[in-house]
Design a protein around this motif. Structure first.
Motif, PDB file in Angstrom:
ATOM      1  N   ASP A   1      87.265  58.973  16.735  1.00 37.90           N
ATOM      2  CA  ASP A   1      85.786  58.669  16.821  1.00 37.90           C
ATOM      3  C   ASP A   1      84.693  59.390  17.383  1.00 37.90           C
ATOM      4  N   ASN A   2      84.545  59.900  18.696  1.00 38.28           N
ATOM      5  CA  ASN A   2      82.993  59.961  19.139  1.00 38.28           C
ATOM      6  C   ASN A   2      82.790  60.989  17.942  1.00 38.28           C
ATOM      7  N   ILE A   3      83.674  62.186  16.688  1.00 36.38           N
ATOM      8  CA  ILE A   3      82.670  63.205  16.261  1.00 36.38           C
ATOM      9  C   ILE A   3      82.233  62.763  14.863  1.00 36.38           C
ATOM     10  N   VAL A   4      83.027  61.521  14.733  1.00 36.43           N
ATOM     11  CA  VAL A   4      82.689  60.983  13.814  1.00 36.43           C
ATOM     12  C   VAL A   4      81.008  60.236  13.920  1.00 36.43           C
ATOM     13  N   GLU A   5      80.925  59.370  15.315  1.00 32.48           N
ATOM     14  CA  GLU A   5      79.300  58.706  15.308  1.00 32.48           C
ATOM     15  C   GLU A   5      78.295  60.150  15.799  1.00 32.48           C
ATOM     16  N   VAL A   6      78.800  60.875  16.342  1.00 31.76           N
ATOM     17  CA  VAL A   6      77.788  61.887  16.286  1.00 31.76           C
ATOM     18  C   VAL A   6      77.679  62.288  15.325  1.00 31.76           C
TER      19      VAL A   6
END
Length: 130
Positions: free
Chosen positions: A121-126
């Motif tokens: 999820d964090n990578i997607v958001e970045v």
């Protein structure tokens, strides 16, 4: 029919699909192969300390896809990044290189189905902010 890709035939497979007109010796070939290790290190660092160098990862991926082509680069990534599929998938989706199925990977000759891989999820958001 795609041949099985595992550690025993990795170098031959990579050499067969390597297309770098500026490469004049094996040193450059091995330098380019090291990009797979660099990406794995960047993902390990992200996993350990939470530091994501997304632009550097994208740069490495761009070079790999330019010199190996879409299917070979993807297959090698999934061979070399076992356990990090949830990290690599968002990048491949962003770049338009994520196939529905990655065929015949590893000693177990496994087909990796894209829809079975959860994205970090964090990578997607970045990546949404690039």
């Amino acid at each position: 029919m795609r041949d099985k890709l595992d550690e025993s035939n990795f170098l031959l497979y990579a050499a067969k699909h390597y297309d770098n007109p500026h490469c004049y010796d094996t040193v450059e070939f091995y330098d380019d192969l090291n990009r797979f290790k660099y990406i794995k290190r960047l993902f390990n660092r992200y996993e350990d300390v939470g530091e994501l160098k997304e632009r550097l990862i994208i740069n490495h991926l761009t070079v790999l896809y330019n010199i190996f082509g879409a299917e070979p680069a993807t297959r090698i990534l999934f061979l070399k990044l076992k356990g990090h599929y949830h990290f690599i998938k968002p990048f491949l989706v962003l770049m338009g290189y994520m196939p529905d199925i990655v065929y015949n990977i590893g000693i177990e000759n496994k087909n990796i189905i894209s829809s079975d891989i959860h994205m970090d999820d964090n990578i997607v958001e970045v990546l949404r902010h690039i």
